[in-house]
Design a protein around this motif. Structure first.
Motif, PDB file in Angstrom:
ATOM      1  N   TYR A 142       0.844  -1.200   0.000  1.00  0.00           N
ATOM      2  CA  TYR A 142       0.000   0.000   0.000  1.00  0.00           C
ATOM      3  C   TYR A 142       0.874   1.243   0.000  1.00  0.00           C
ATOM      4  CZ  TYR A 142      -3.861   3.108   1.230  1.00  0.00           C
ATOM      5  OH  TYR A 142      -4.805   4.105   1.213  1.00  0.00           O
ATOM      6  N   PHE A 143       1.875   1.241   0.861  1.00  0.00           N
ATOM      7  CA  PHE A 143       2.776   2.378   1.033  1.00  0.00           C
ATOM      8  C   PHE A 143       3.451   2.734  -0.300  1.00  0.00           C
ATOM      9  CE2 PHE A 143       6.869   4.244   2.232  1.00  0.00           C
ATOM     10  CZ  PHE A 143       6.536   5.099   3.272  1.00  0.00           C
ATOM     11  N   ILE A 144       4.009   1.741  -0.985  1.00  0.00           N
ATOM     12  CA  ILE A 144       4.737   1.984  -2.228  1.00  0.00           C
ATOM     13  C   ILE A 144       3.781   2.386  -3.359  1.00  0.00           C
ATOM     14  CG2 ILE A 144       6.089   0.878  -4.056  1.00  0.00           C
ATOM     15  CD1 ILE A 144       7.594  -0.643  -1.914  1.00  0.00           C
ATOM     16  N   TYR A 145       2.627   1.724  -3.430  1.00  0.00           N
ATOM     17  CA  TYR A 145       1.671   2.071  -4.486  1.00  0.00           C
ATOM     18  C   TYR A 145       1.244   3.528  -4.383  1.00  0.00           C
ATOM     19  CZ  TYR A 145      -2.753   2.540  -6.949  1.00  0.00           C
ATOM     20  OH  TYR A 145      -3.765   2.995  -7.751  1.00  0.00           O
ATOM     21  N   ARG A 146       0.935   3.968  -3.162  1.00  0.00           N
ATOM     22  CA  ARG A 146       0.501   5.354  -3.007  1.00  0.00           C
ATOM     23  C   ARG A 146       1.609   6.328  -3.386  1.00  0.00           C
ATOM     24  NH1 ARG A 146      -4.629   6.330  -1.078  1.00  0.00           N
ATOM     25  NH2 ARG A 146      -4.106   8.315  -2.012  1.00  0.00           N
ATOM     26  N   GLU A 147       2.848   5.984  -3.082  1.00  0.00           N
ATOM     27  CA  GLU A 147       3.967   6.842  -3.460  1.00  0.00           C
ATOM     28  C   GLU A 147       4.090   6.938  -4.974  1.00  0.00           C
ATOM     29  OE1 GLU A 147       7.681   6.622  -1.509  1.00  0.00           O
ATOM     30  OE2 GLU A 147       6.866   5.615   0.231  1.00  0.00           O
ATOM     31  N   LEU A 148       4.049   5.776  -5.633  1.00  0.00           N
ATOM     32  CA  LEU A 148       4.179   5.771  -7.090  1.00  0.00           C
ATOM     33  C   LEU A 148       3.028   6.526  -7.742  1.00  0.00           C
ATOM     34  CD1 LEU A 148       5.289   2.075  -7.724  1.00  0.00           C
ATOM     35  CD2 LEU A 148       6.726   4.123  -7.785  1.00  0.00           C
ATOM     36  N   LYS A 149       1.849   6.362  -7.188  1.00  0.00           N
ATOM     37  CA  LYS A 149       0.677   7.030  -7.738  1.00  0.00           C
ATOM     38  C   LYS A 149       0.820   8.551  -7.662  1.00  0.00           C
ATOM     39  CE  LYS A 149      -4.369   6.821  -7.459  1.00  0.00           C
ATOM     40  NZ  LYS A 149      -5.524   6.272  -6.703  1.00  0.00           N
ATOM     41  N   LEU A 150       1.411   9.035  -6.587  1.00  0.00           N
ATOM     42  CA  LEU A 150       1.620  10.471  -6.440  1.00  0.00           C
ATOM     43  C   LEU A 150       2.716  10.987  -7.367  1.00  0.00           C
ATOM     44  CD1 LEU A 150       1.325  10.737  -2.564  1.00  0.00           C
ATOM     45  CD2 LEU A 150      -0.217  11.774  -4.219  1.00  0.00           C
ATOM     46  N   MET A 151       3.651  10.127  -7.719  1.00  0.00           N
ATOM     47  CA  MET A 151       4.757  10.543  -8.583  1.00  0.00           C
ATOM     48  C   MET A 151       4.388  10.529 -10.067  1.00  0.00           C
ATOM     49  SD  MET A 151       7.999   8.546  -6.899  1.00  0.00           S
ATOM     50  CE  MET A 151       8.411   8.703  -5.159  1.00  0.00           C
ATOM     51  N   LEU A 152       3.323   9.777 -10.436  1.00  0.00           N
ATOM     52  CA  LEU A 152       2.991   9.562 -11.837  1.00  0.00           C
ATOM     53  C   LEU A 152       1.753  10.352 -12.260  1.00  0.00           C
ATOM     54  CD1 LEU A 152       3.434   5.686 -11.996  1.00  0.00           C
ATOM     55  CD2 LEU A 152       4.937   7.386 -13.052  1.00  0.00           C
ATOM     56  N   ALA A 153       1.710  10.702 -13.534  1.00  0.00           N
ATOM     57  CA  ALA A 153       0.494  11.257 -14.106  1.00  0.00           C
ATOM     58  C   ALA A 153      -0.544  10.138 -14.218  1.00  0.00           C
ATOM     59  CB  ALA A 153       0.794  11.846 -15.482  1.00  0.00           C
ATOM     60  N   ASP A 154      -1.825  10.524 -14.267  1.00  0.00           N
ATOM     61  CA  ASP A 154      -2.914   9.550 -14.231  1.00  0.00           C
ATOM     62  C   ASP A 154      -2.790   8.457 -15.287  1.00  0.00           C
ATOM     63  OD1 ASP A 154      -3.786  11.275 -12.334  1.00  0.00           O
ATOM     64  OD2 ASP A 154      -5.663  11.816 -13.313  1.00  0.00           O
ATOM     65  N   GLU A 155      -2.358   8.822 -16.503  1.00  0.00           N
ATOM     66  CA  GLU A 155      -2.330   7.849 -17.598  1.00  0.00           C
ATOM     67  C   GLU A 155      -1.266   6.768 -17.413  1.00  0.00           C
ATOM     68  OE1 GLU A 155      -0.179  11.590 -19.247  1.00  0.00           O
ATOM     69  OE2 GLU A 155      -1.798  11.091 -17.836  1.00  0.00           O
ATOM     70  N   TYR A 156      -0.385   6.940 -16.429  1.00  0.00           N
ATOM     71  CA  TYR A 156       0.688   5.974 -16.222  1.00  0.00           C
ATOM     72  C   TYR A 156       0.507   5.139 -14.945  1.00  0.00           C
ATOM     73  CZ  TYR A 156       3.106   8.596 -19.860  1.00  0.00           C
ATOM     74  OH  TYR A 156       3.453   9.200 -21.038  1.00  0.00           O
ATOM     75  N   TYR A 157      -0.690   5.187 -14.349  1.00  0.00           N
ATOM     76  CA  TYR A 157      -0.914   4.429 -13.121  1.00  0.00           C
ATOM     77  C   TYR A 157      -0.667   2.938 -13.373  1.00  0.00           C
ATOM     78  CZ  TYR A 157      -2.985   8.371 -10.583  1.00  0.00           C
ATOM     79  OH  TYR A 157      -3.181   9.559  -9.936  1.00  0.00           O
ATOM     80  N   PRO A 158      -0.091   2.239 -12.412  1.00  0.00           N
ATOM     81  CA  PRO A 158       0.268   0.832 -12.612  1.00  0.00           C
ATOM     82  C   PRO A 158      -0.916  -0.129 -12.457  1.00  0.00           C
ATOM     83  CG  PRO A 158       0.904   1.535 -10.423  1.00  0.00           C
ATOM     84  CD  PRO A 158       0.394   2.765 -11.124  1.00  0.00           C
ATOM     85  N   THR A 159      -0.693  -1.354 -12.899  1.00  0.00           N
ATOM     86  CA  THR A 159      -1.600  -2.468 -12.637  1.00  0.00           C
ATOM     87  C   THR A 159      -1.110  -3.165 -11.373  1.00  0.00           C
ATOM     88  OG1 THR A 159      -2.029  -2.799 -14.986  1.00  0.00           O
ATOM     89  CG2 THR A 159      -2.490  -4.658 -13.514  1.00  0.00           C
ATOM     90  N   LEU A 160      -2.049  -3.561 -10.517  1.00  0.00           N
ATOM     91  CA  LEU A 160      -1.685  -4.182  -9.244  1.00  0.00           C
ATOM     92  C   LEU A 160      -2.003  -5.673  -9.255  1.00  0.00           C
ATOM     93  CD1 LEU A 160      -2.999  -1.463  -6.754  1.00  0.00           C
ATOM     94  CD2 LEU A 160      -0.775  -1.622  -7.881  1.00  0.00           C
ATOM     95  N   GLN A 161      -1.150  -6.441  -8.590  1.00  0.00           N
ATOM     96  CA  GLN A 161      -1.326  -7.889  -8.528  1.00  0.00           C
ATOM     97  C   GLN A 161      -1.141  -8.355  -7.090  1.00  0.00           C
ATOM     98  OE1 GLN A 161       1.735 -11.002  -9.903  1.00  0.00           O
ATOM     99  NE2 GLN A 161       0.448 -10.746 -11.717  1.00  0.00           N
ATOM    100  N   LEU A 162      -2.061  -9.207  -6.631  1.00  0.00           N
ATOM    101  CA  LEU A 162      -1.989  -9.733  -5.268  1.00  0.00           C
ATOM    102  C   LEU A 162      -2.266 -11.241  -5.276  1.00  0.00           C
ATOM    103  CD1 LEU A 162      -3.851  -6.943  -3.244  1.00  0.00           C
ATOM    104  CD2 LEU A 162      -1.444  -7.551  -3.045  1.00  0.00           C
ATOM    105  N   PRO A 163      -1.698 -11.970  -4.314  1.00  0.00           N
ATOM    106  CA  PRO A 163      -1.860 -13.433  -4.283  1.00  0.00           C
ATOM    107  C   PRO A 163      -3.065 -13.899  -3.478  1.00  0.00           C
ATOM    108  CG  PRO A 163      -0.246 -12.794  -2.657  1.00  0.00           C
ATOM    109  CD  PRO A 163      -0.696 -11.514  -3.327  1.00  0.00           C
TER     110      PRO A 163
END
Length: 318
Positions: A142-163
């Motif tokens: 959660y911590f890293i995703y929120r950081e990356l999301k704040l660093m990126l423009a909307d069109e570059y948001y990542p895909t998330l994968q969980l087990p």
């Protein structure tokens, strides 16, 4: 293995919101008088895991790690501000994140894998205790995703994968589409690595962070214990947008009705506390003249600038 002491301070603060006294948790430290807020101090992995284990058992919530990661938003803003001073591209930011985990919280490794189309950030934890392992991975994810999301423009948001077979709660809290996989992974386009960090968002964070920290440290007249906990939780969860009641209520081991009843008993309500925070932030941002009205409205949670301007008029006339 050494863990930076402020990581355990965060557990103490979060435990207080779950009704767990700090002294109860300090019993698991070798030095129960240790200043855990001092970034020059360290604890052992054994101490950290014992404190985390007590919290996990007492809270007894399968999404403990996810909610705890949400609570750490204000800490994430601080790290983002620090990274932004030393990185211009996302690839540099990822390297700094890797170093941060390796040096301060080595339970989790951040592994960067690349193929022809994607780069994949895969989290790895070698703990044998599966329950604690998953909670730690959820928190860092959660911590890293929120950081990356704040660093990126909307069109570059990542895909998330969980087990996990059921990811509904993760989807709601992270506000993202999540696919089933074999690990905690964040999948990005290869193109993203060379793109410059979103300076607009970083500038907002660097400008707002000192104010958030001042508000957290500031004593509030007229606030009783539970109302102050709710206020501090709202501030801690800012990213930098303020959380809504449904997000906040998940952080307390209480029903929504009980939270509202306890606030009413202390002469407060979630809306009044949130409104007071919005008013203080609004005054700060208006005086600074560095953020546009529409961006202030977004940060404070208003759907339209007109709704925010209406609130300003109401505050001025009060």
């Amino acid at each position: 293995m050494k863990i930076l002491a402020p990581h355990i301070a965060n557990l103490f603060f979060y435990g207080a919101c779950q009704g767990i006294d700090e002294l109860t948790l300090r019993q698991h430290l070798f030095d129960d008088q240790l200043n855990v807020c001092d970034s020059n101090n360290w604890v052992s992995d054994k101490e950290y895991l014992e404190v985390l284990g007590v919290l996990v058992n007492k809270v007894n919530n399968q999404y403990f790690g996810l909610y705890y990661g949400s609570y750490l938003n204000i800490k994430a803003l601080g790290l983002i501000a620090e990274i932004s001073l030393n990185a211009s591209s996302l690839e540099q930011a990822i390297i700094l994140l890797q170093k941060y985990l390796d040096s301060t919280f080595p339970f989790v490794s951040l592994i960067l894998e690349r193929n022809s189309e994607h780069c994949i950030l895969r989290l790895k934890c070698t703990l044998e205790d599966k329950l604690l392992k998953n909670h730690i991975l959820d928190t860092v994810f959660y911590f890293i995703y929120r950081e990356l999301k704040l660093m990126l423009a909307d069109e570059y948001y990542p895909t998330l994968q969980l087990p996990y077979s059921n990811v509904d709660e993760y989807t709601k809290l992270l506000n993202a589409t999540i696919i089933k996989g074999n690990s905690h992974s964040i999948i990005l386009s290869n193109k993203v690595l060379d793109i410059e960090i979103n300076r607009k968002r970083i500038n907002e964070i660097e400008y707002l962070l000192p104010k958030f920290l001042i508000m957290l440290d500031k004593k509030k007249d007229g606030y009783k214990s539970f109302s102050l906990q709710v206020r501090n939780m709202i501030l801690n969860m800012c990213c930098p947008e303020l959380p809504v009641f449904q997000q906040l209520s998940k952080q307390f081991a209480l029903s929504d009705r009980t939270i509202q009843r306890k606030l009413t008993k202390e002469g407060q309500s979630f809306r009044e506390i949130s409104d007071e925070i919005k008013r203080e932030l609004s005054n700060y941002l208006i005086k600074g003249k560095r953020i546009k009205t529409q961006d202030i409205a977004y940060i404070l949670g208003y759907s339209e600038p007109s709704a925010y301007l209406h609130a300003v008029k109401r505050w001025d006339s009060a």
